[in-house]
Design a protein around this motif. Structure first.
Motif, PDB file in Angstrom:
ATOM      1  N   TRP A  89      18.091  32.647   0.641  1.00 51.57           N
ATOM      2  CA  TRP A  89      17.966  32.580  -0.833  1.00 51.57           C
ATOM      3  C   TRP A  89      17.606  33.941  -1.494  1.00 51.57           C
ATOM      4  CZ3 TRP A  89      12.787  28.857  -0.924  1.00 51.57           C
ATOM      5  CH2 TRP A  89      13.442  27.252  -0.548  1.00 51.57           C
ATOM      6  N   THR A  90      18.018  34.131  -2.537  1.00 53.37           N
ATOM      7  CA  THR A  90      17.906  35.291  -3.371  1.00 53.37           C
ATOM      8  C   THR A  90      16.342  35.550  -3.636  1.00 53.37           C
ATOM      9  OG1 THR A  90      18.305  34.440  -5.621  1.00 53.37           O
ATOM     10  CG2 THR A  90      20.271  35.180  -4.156  1.00 53.37           C
ATOM     11  N   VAL A  91      16.088  36.738  -4.321  1.00 53.14           N
ATOM     12  CA  VAL A  91      14.698  36.825  -4.770  1.00 53.14           C
ATOM     13  C   VAL A  91      14.577  35.790  -5.988  1.00 53.14           C
ATOM     14  CG1 VAL A  91      13.385  38.432  -6.406  1.00 53.14           C
ATOM     15  CG2 VAL A  91      14.766  39.358  -4.293  1.00 53.14           C
ATOM     16  N   GLU A  92      15.320  35.525  -6.635  1.00 53.03           N
ATOM     17  CA  GLU A  92      15.063  34.699  -7.904  1.00 53.03           C
ATOM     18  C   GLU A  92      15.011  33.274  -7.143  1.00 53.03           C
ATOM     19  OE1 GLU A  92      17.017  33.164 -12.191  1.00 53.03           O
ATOM     20  OE2 GLU A  92      18.277  34.574 -10.870  1.00 53.03           O
ATOM     21  N   ASP A  93      15.800  32.827  -6.148  1.00 51.17           N
ATOM     22  CA  ASP A  93      15.710  31.546  -5.696  1.00 51.17           C
ATOM     23  C   ASP A  93      14.090  31.356  -4.832  1.00 51.17           C
ATOM     24  OD1 ASP A  93      18.140  31.006  -6.023  1.00 51.17           O
ATOM     25  OD2 ASP A  93      18.865  31.613  -3.942  1.00 51.17           O
ATOM     26  N   VAL A  94      13.551  32.409  -4.301  1.00 52.33           N
ATOM     27  CA  VAL A  94      12.174  32.379  -3.863  1.00 52.33           C
ATOM     28  C   VAL A  94      11.217  31.997  -4.762  1.00 52.33           C
ATOM     29  CG1 VAL A  94      10.383  33.645  -2.591  1.00 52.33           C
ATOM     30  CG2 VAL A  94      12.835  33.590  -1.607  1.00 52.33           C
ATOM     31  N   VAL A  95      11.403  32.801  -5.969  1.00 54.65           N
ATOM     32  CA  VAL A  95      10.563  32.855  -6.873  1.00 54.65           C
ATOM     33  C   VAL A  95      10.694  31.162  -7.778  1.00 54.65           C
ATOM     34  CG1 VAL A  95       9.749  33.556  -9.537  1.00 54.65           C
ATOM     35  CG2 VAL A  95      10.582  35.270  -7.707  1.00 54.65           C
ATOM     36  N   ALA A  96      11.636  30.629  -8.010  1.00 58.50           N
ATOM     37  CA  ALA A  96      11.724  29.239  -8.468  1.00 58.50           C
ATOM     38  C   ALA A  96      11.103  28.275  -7.416  1.00 58.50           C
ATOM     39  CB  ALA A  96      13.268  29.096  -8.637  1.00 58.50           C
ATOM     40  N   HIS A  97      11.196  28.466  -6.276  1.00 60.83           N
ATOM     41  CA  HIS A  97      10.724  27.636  -5.171  1.00 60.83           C
ATOM     42  C   HIS A  97       9.172  27.841  -5.064  1.00 60.83           C
ATOM     43  CE1 HIS A  97       9.937  25.801  -1.253  1.00 60.83           C
ATOM     44  NE2 HIS A  97       9.370  26.789  -1.035  1.00 60.83           N
ATOM     45  N   LEU A  98       8.649  29.013  -5.416  1.00 62.52           N
ATOM     46  CA  LEU A  98       7.062  29.132  -5.688  1.00 62.52           C
ATOM     47  C   LEU A  98       6.873  28.219  -6.634  1.00 62.52           C
ATOM     48  CD1 LEU A  98       6.512  32.756  -4.650  1.00 62.52           C
ATOM     49  CD2 LEU A  98       5.640  30.707  -3.360  1.00 62.52           C
ATOM     50  N   THR A  99       7.524  28.351  -7.705  1.00 64.47           N
ATOM     51  CA  THR A  99       7.160  27.534  -9.012  1.00 64.47           C
ATOM     52  C   THR A  99       7.185  26.203  -8.758  1.00 64.47           C
ATOM     53  OG1 THR A  99       8.132  29.115 -10.661  1.00 64.47           O
ATOM     54  CG2 THR A  99       7.532  27.366 -11.474  1.00 64.47           C
ATOM     55  N   SER A 100       8.192  25.642  -8.235  1.00 61.43           N
ATOM     56  CA  SER A 100       8.275  24.223  -7.683  1.00 61.43           C
ATOM     57  C   SER A 100       7.057  23.803  -6.962  1.00 61.43           C
ATOM     58  CB  SER A 100       9.402  24.046  -6.791  1.00 61.43           C
ATOM     59  OG  SER A 100       9.711  22.895  -6.253  1.00 61.43           O
ATOM     60  N   HIS A 130      13.348  24.400 -11.518  1.00 67.13           N
ATOM     61  CA  HIS A 130      12.422  25.290 -11.859  1.00 67.13           C
ATOM     62  C   HIS A 130      13.317  26.604 -11.963  1.00 67.13           C
ATOM     63  CE1 HIS A 130       8.912  22.846 -11.737  1.00 67.13           C
ATOM     64  NE2 HIS A 130       9.346  22.127 -10.578  1.00 67.13           N
ATOM     65  N   ARG A 131      14.241  26.880 -11.630  1.00 65.01           N
ATOM     66  CA  ARG A 131      15.030  28.199 -11.874  1.00 65.01           C
ATOM     67  C   ARG A 131      15.516  28.204 -13.196  1.00 65.01           C
ATOM     68  NH1 ARG A 131      19.236  31.325  -7.891  1.00 65.01           N
ATOM     69  NH2 ARG A 131      20.208  32.556  -9.684  1.00 65.01           N
ATOM     70  N   GLY A 132      15.213  29.251 -14.143  1.00 61.83           N
ATOM     71  CA  GLY A 132      15.785  29.474 -15.470  1.00 61.83           C
ATOM     72  C   GLY A 132      16.994  29.773 -15.664  1.00 61.83           C
ATOM     73  N   ALA A 133      17.615  30.003 -16.916  1.00 59.28           N
ATOM     74  CA  ALA A 133      18.979  30.016 -17.230  1.00 59.28           C
ATOM     75  C   ALA A 133      19.171  31.542 -16.837  1.00 59.28           C
ATOM     76  CB  ALA A 133      19.156  29.749 -18.577  1.00 59.28           C
ATOM     77  N   THR A 134      18.149  32.491 -16.938  1.00 58.60           N
ATOM     78  CA  THR A 134      18.199  33.848 -16.746  1.00 58.60           C
ATOM     79  C   THR A 134      16.891  34.303 -15.862  1.00 58.60           C
ATOM     80  OG1 THR A 134      16.750  34.431 -18.415  1.00 58.60           O
ATOM     81  CG2 THR A 134      19.116  34.515 -18.940  1.00 58.60           C
ATOM     82  N   PRO A 135      17.142  35.393 -14.842  1.00 63.15           N
ATOM     83  CA  PRO A 135      15.851  35.827 -14.259  1.00 63.15           C
ATOM     84  C   PRO A 135      14.548  35.916 -14.908  1.00 63.15           C
ATOM     85  CG  PRO A 135      17.908  37.143 -13.705  1.00 63.15           C
ATOM     86  CD  PRO A 135      18.414  36.233 -14.944  1.00 63.15           C
ATOM     87  N   ALA A 136      14.625  36.447 -16.302  1.00 62.58           N
ATOM     88  CA  ALA A 136      13.578  36.596 -16.976  1.00 62.58           C
ATOM     89  C   ALA A 136      12.952  35.240 -17.499  1.00 62.58           C
ATOM     90  CB  ALA A 136      13.883  37.147 -18.496  1.00 62.58           C
ATOM     91  N   THR A 192      13.406  32.393 -15.448  1.00 63.50           N
ATOM     92  CA  THR A 192      12.554  32.128 -14.138  1.00 63.50           C
ATOM     93  C   THR A 192      11.220  32.686 -13.956  1.00 63.50           C
ATOM     94  OG1 THR A 192      14.918  31.797 -13.034  1.00 63.50           O
ATOM     95  CG2 THR A 192      13.093  32.191 -11.555  1.00 63.50           C
ATOM     96  N   LEU A 193      10.970  34.216 -14.222  1.00 65.89           N
ATOM     97  CA  LEU A 193       9.749  34.888 -14.257  1.00 65.89           C
ATOM     98  C   LEU A 193       8.861  33.966 -15.093  1.00 65.89           C
ATOM     99  CD1 LEU A 193       8.065  37.131 -12.843  1.00 65.89           C
ATOM    100  CD2 LEU A 193       9.108  38.424 -14.644  1.00 65.89           C
ATOM    101  N   ALA A 194       9.162  33.849 -16.200  1.00 62.72           N
ATOM    102  CA  ALA A 194       8.437  33.253 -17.041  1.00 62.72           C
ATOM    103  C   ALA A 194       7.766  31.953 -16.671  1.00 62.72           C
ATOM    104  CB  ALA A 194       9.027  33.059 -18.517  1.00 62.72           C
ATOM    105  N   ARG A 195       8.740  31.065 -16.080  1.00 59.45           N
ATOM    106  CA  ARG A 195       8.253  29.746 -15.726  1.00 59.45           C
ATOM    107  C   ARG A 195       7.168  29.980 -14.216  1.00 59.45           C
ATOM    108  NH1 ARG A 195      13.532  26.142 -15.315  1.00 59.45           N
ATOM    109  NH2 ARG A 195      13.979  25.968 -17.769  1.00 59.45           N
ATOM    110  N   PHE A 196       7.321  30.964 -13.537  1.00 56.09           N
ATOM    111  CA  PHE A 196       6.456  31.408 -12.403  1.00 56.09           C
ATOM    112  C   PHE A 196       5.310  31.682 -13.230  1.00 56.09           C
ATOM    113  CE2 PHE A 196       5.119  34.369  -9.448  1.00 56.09           C
ATOM    114  CZ  PHE A 196       4.416  33.554  -8.420  1.00 56.09           C
ATOM    115  N   ARG A 197       5.299  32.662 -14.034  1.00 54.92           N
ATOM    116  CA  ARG A 197       4.194  33.066 -14.743  1.00 54.92           C
ATOM    117  C   ARG A 197       3.436  32.065 -15.299  1.00 54.92           C
ATOM    118  NH1 ARG A 197       2.256  38.345 -15.188  1.00 54.92           N
ATOM    119  NH2 ARG A 197       4.228  39.251 -15.218  1.00 54.92           N
ATOM    120  N   ALA A 198       4.002  31.084 -15.899  1.00 56.92           N
ATOM    121  CA  ALA A 198       3.208  29.815 -16.512  1.00 56.92           C
ATOM    122  C   ALA A 198       2.562  29.035 -15.463  1.00 56.92           C
ATOM    123  CB  ALA A 198       4.166  29.101 -17.022  1.00 56.92           C
TER     124      ALA A 198
END
Length: 215
Positions: free
Chosen positions: A42-53, A84-90, A92-98
């Protein structure tokens, strides 16, 4: 502390650690989001999407997902990550922050889901060179849970017959050859993150290193 108040305390710590991670990631550029994490492929973005999930899974949703994946944990995780991964890293981060303040979890093991955030946060912070660490209270709760039982990782099995001693807090567990280090380093090593073994010392480290290599 009652069981209910302890659970509330752990849930609050989980939300606080999510928020701290979201703040740490706010200034990342696109290349940083593609950095390999300490969590397998997993990349950084993958991990963040996983945490959102994980923040969106209830026990019923988790059961439906794992059954739908025919109990293939990798397929289950891949499907939820894609969800839960977004179309862009931004995005993805917005979904995690939400999801920072969500209180849902796949099970009632509050310390385990705090551990999910603590461990995965360091999975991305360490490769990125971000120095933020969780609170001693959060790290201690996770270390105590990991030392007590195997859950998502074989943490208790890895340290059986070893004496764990935190150098920065009250955490102590087990008997046998000592393994010393920060509470966070001990928790991360129990979670199988070999990068943190170099942060530990004591006569029990060689045993822990050997067991981690086999897992």
């Amino acid at each position: 502390m009652t069981r209910r108040s302890a659970r509330d305390h752990l849930s609050a710590a989980t939300r606080a650690e999510r928020g701290a991670l979201a703040d740490d990631l706010a200034a990342l550029d696109a290349a940083a989001w593609a950095t390999p994490s300490l969590c397998g492929r997993w990349t950084v973005e993958d991990v963040v999407a996983h945490l959102t999930s994980a923040a969106h899974l209830t026990p019923l949703r988790w059961l439906a997902s794992i059954v739908g994946a025919r109990f293939d944990a990798d397929l289950h995780n891949a499907r939820r990550l894609a969800e839960h991964r977004g179309a862009t890293p931004a995005e993805t981060l917005a979904r995690f922050r939400a999801a920072v303040d969500r209180t849902t979890a796949p099970s009632g093991h509050a310390a385990a889901w705090l551990g999910e955030v603590v461990v995965h946060a360091q999975d991305v912070r360490r490769p990125l060179g971000i120095a933020t660490t969780p609170s001693i209270g959060a790290s201690t709760a996770v270390a105590e849970f990991f030392a007590r039982r195997d859950f998502a990782v074989h943490s208790a099995s890895a340290v059986r017959g070893l004496r764990l001693e935190a150098t920065d807090g009250p955490f102590r567990a087990g008997d046998g050859p000592a393994v010393r280090g920060t509470t966070l380093a001990l928790a991360m090593a129990m979670a199988g993150r070999t990068a943190y073994l170099d942060d530990l010392d004591g006569p029990g480290v060689a045993t822990l290193r050997e067991r981690t290599a086999r897992s």
